[in-house]
Design a protein around this motif. Sequence first.
Motif: not given
Lengths: 158, 188
Positions: A73, A77-78, A82, B50
């Motif tokens: 996960r 996300e990385q 963006k 994060r």
Amino acid sequence: MNCILNTNEQEELLLGYCTAILDPETTRTYKRHLASCEHCRTMVELQKMVDESLGDWLPPTLSENFDQKLFARIRAEQEAPKPWWHFNFGWKPAIPLALAAILLAVFLVREPGKSELAQQQDGIKADEIAEVEKALDDMEALQALSTADTAPAAKESI
Amino acid sequence: MLRVREGDETSFALLLEKHRNSVIHFLYRMVQNQAIAEELAQEVFLRVYRSRETYEPTAKFTTWLFRITTHLALNHVRDRRKDKLHDSIDEKIEDGAPRQLPTREANVEERLLRDARLGEVRQAIEELPEKQRGAVLMHKYQDMEYSQIAAILGCSESAVKSLLFRAYESLRSSLRQFSPGGSGLKAS
């Protein structure tokens, strides 16, 4: 069977005693109290039963792929693109930027008013200059007239 | 966590190894469902990852970690409380792992008694208001002091004591029937 301690005192001593966090002096004092208070003895017995039952409540074993799933996960996300407004700064500069934009808008809306004032000031200066020039012209004219009056008298004297 | 903040990925793996079980076990006892507990735990560590660049060591790391954990757990419990109608005790027990007892008990009767008491306590925990539940679990299983629980829950120490006193009183009431003195005694 009423205890001499108030409810909060009872609870605090009870929990402290059952978790062995009371200092030695307080422990001795509480033990003396227990010897004469059936209510608190019952509370201690029940609390120990609660502690024992809670201790028996063992959690299940963890899934073998927990860490793998988590890192997958994180990688996802990385690697995700963006949004255009992110710019690696996140959302934090958004508020001061928004405030700056509002201030700039206010400044721009008020700009014509300021030029009107400047224009008014410019108009006043122009009037002043015109008056000064007129005054200078009048002085030159008077000077010319005075010169014309005195010139023949000077000739007659010779 | 400071090394994680500086981009050290290996440190994050070590941090996970060190704290993973305590987070999951806490979540499991809060929601009493292993699958949900693991899902919530994943979210906890994702949020830790994060937030790594903005992490400031203003408090103990476990306080910060459990603040995130408790926040997610409380939200889940509140959401679930709104959605569910009535769950049977059996269903709740089935959602979790098979009941486990320490292997020291050889006597069947004693094991059955402990099993029954455990079921009562789990039911009582399930029925506690969520903040009381969180406070008890942190106090009992994480050995946290009142001050740390207060920092995690965002309340005063006296409020934490009040939460714990009421929670333990409820738990004791649920086990009165098992005490040798019977169920007639009430707290003064």
